[in-house]
Design a protein around this motif. Structure first.
Motif, PDB file in Angstrom:
ATOM      1  N   PRO A  67       0.588  -0.918   0.052  1.00  0.00           N
ATOM      2  CA  PRO A  67       0.526   0.148  -0.073  1.00  0.00           C
ATOM      3  C   PRO A  67       0.836   1.315   0.144  1.00  0.00           C
ATOM      4  O   PRO A  67       0.681   1.779  -0.442  1.00  0.00           O
ATOM      5  N   GLU A  71       0.436   4.488  -2.552  1.00  0.00           N
ATOM      6  CA  GLU A  71       0.382   5.668  -2.233  1.00  0.00           C
ATOM      7  C   GLU A  71       1.274   6.846  -2.751  1.00  0.00           C
ATOM      8  O   GLU A  71       0.925   7.572  -2.861  1.00  0.00           O
ATOM      9  N   ASN A  91      -7.028  -6.366  -3.624  1.00  0.00           N
ATOM     10  CA  ASN A  91      -6.939  -5.204  -2.855  1.00  0.00           C
ATOM     11  C   ASN A  91      -7.033  -4.126  -3.285  1.00  0.00           C
ATOM     12  O   ASN A  91      -6.686  -2.972  -2.139  1.00  0.00           O
ATOM     13  N   ARG A  94      -9.380  -1.392  -2.740  1.00  0.00           N
ATOM     14  CA  ARG A  94      -9.119  -0.462  -1.871  1.00  0.00           C
ATOM     15  C   ARG A  94      -7.372   0.066  -1.324  1.00  0.00           C
ATOM     16  O   ARG A  94      -7.274   0.805  -0.881  1.00  0.00           O
ATOM     17  N   TYR A  95      -6.597  -0.602  -2.216  1.00  0.00           N
ATOM     18  CA  TYR A  95      -5.535   0.144  -1.424  1.00  0.00           C
ATOM     19  C   TYR A  95      -5.417   2.115  -2.400  1.00  0.00           C
ATOM     20  O   TYR A  95      -4.854   2.771  -1.907  1.00  0.00           O
ATOM     21  N   ILE A  97      -7.977   3.317  -3.234  1.00  0.00           N
ATOM     22  CA  ILE A  97      -9.063   4.357  -2.536  1.00  0.00           C
ATOM     23  C   ILE A  97      -8.505   4.724  -1.176  1.00  0.00           C
ATOM     24  O   ILE A  97      -8.761   6.508  -1.173  1.00  0.00           O
ATOM     25  N   ASN A  98      -7.398   3.828  -0.742  1.00  0.00           N
ATOM     26  CA  ASN A  98      -7.004   4.854   0.851  1.00  0.00           C
ATOM     27  C   ASN A  98      -5.846   5.920   0.034  1.00  0.00           C
ATOM     28  O   ASN A  98      -5.819   6.543   0.975  1.00  0.00           O
ATOM     29  N   LYS A 101      -6.950   8.928   0.175  1.00  0.00           N
ATOM     30  CA  LYS A 101      -7.582   9.598   0.811  1.00  0.00           C
ATOM     31  C   LYS A 101      -6.581  10.567   1.186  1.00  0.00           C
ATOM     32  O   LYS A 101      -6.408  11.261   1.896  1.00  0.00           O
ATOM     33  N   GLN A 102      -5.655   9.464   1.905  1.00  0.00           N
ATOM     34  CA  GLN A 102      -3.763   9.926   2.182  1.00  0.00           C
ATOM     35  C   GLN A 102      -3.688  11.383   1.273  1.00  0.00           C
ATOM     36  O   GLN A 102      -2.847  11.864   1.644  1.00  0.00           O
ATOM     37  N   SER A 124     -13.786  -1.645   3.303  1.00  0.00           N
ATOM     38  CA  SER A 124     -12.726  -0.278   2.533  1.00  0.00           C
ATOM     39  C   SER A 124     -13.543   0.854   3.972  1.00  0.00           C
ATOM     40  O   SER A 124     -12.672   2.110   3.146  1.00  0.00           O
ATOM     41  N   GLU A 125     -14.068   0.586   4.393  1.00  0.00           N
ATOM     42  CA  GLU A 125     -14.431   2.300   5.406  1.00  0.00           C
ATOM     43  C   GLU A 125     -13.905   2.607   6.323  1.00  0.00           C
ATOM     44  O   GLU A 125     -12.812   1.368   7.403  1.00  0.00           O
TER      45      GLU A 125
END
Length: 125
Positions: A67, A71, A91, A94-95, A97-98, A101-102, A124-125
């Motif tokens: 992840p 990023e 995944n 999810r990675y 989407i996170n 956010k980051q 994922s939340e």
């Protein structure tokens, strides 16, 4: 300055669901669309629809990245929007989407079908 859209795809269902949007985005002169596809099944859909995509070099497939690497990739590319398809087998969604956010980037995930979607959304939340 061109807007950038980063699209990550793994499963053929979401790839097919996004294909008409991708066809329009890749033709737009004021939008740079970067489509990352790491599975044979999603590449077959993209090939059949003549949508250009890229993959990472052998041995550096997206599914093998940590992840933190994803990023860093998002930070380096600097997309204005991240689109991803929800995958039961990977995944990556999810990675990304996170990572969005980051990096304070908007993102959207395509739910194609409903199998396990409640579980994936909750996880994922």
């Amino acid at each position: 300055m061109k807007k950038k859209v980063l699209v990550t795809l793994h499963d053929p269902g979401p790839t097919n669901a996004l294909s008409s949007v991708l066809s329009v985005l890749t033709r737009e002169n004021n939008i740079e669309t970067i489509v990352l596809s790491e599975s044979d099944s999603s590449r077959k859909v993209l090939d059949s629809k003549k949508i250009p995509y890229t993959t990472l070099k052998e041995g550096n497939k997206l599914e093998n990245l940590e992840p933190t690497c994803i990023e860093s990739l998002v930070k380096h590319v600097g997309p204005d929007l991240i689109l991803t398809g929800i995958s039961v087998q990977s995944n990556l969604d999810r990675y990304f989407i996170n990572a969005a956010k980051q990096n304070k980037r908007p993102s959207a995930a395509i739910f194609e079908g409903y199998t396990y979607s409640t579980v994936r959304k909750k996880d994922s939340e």
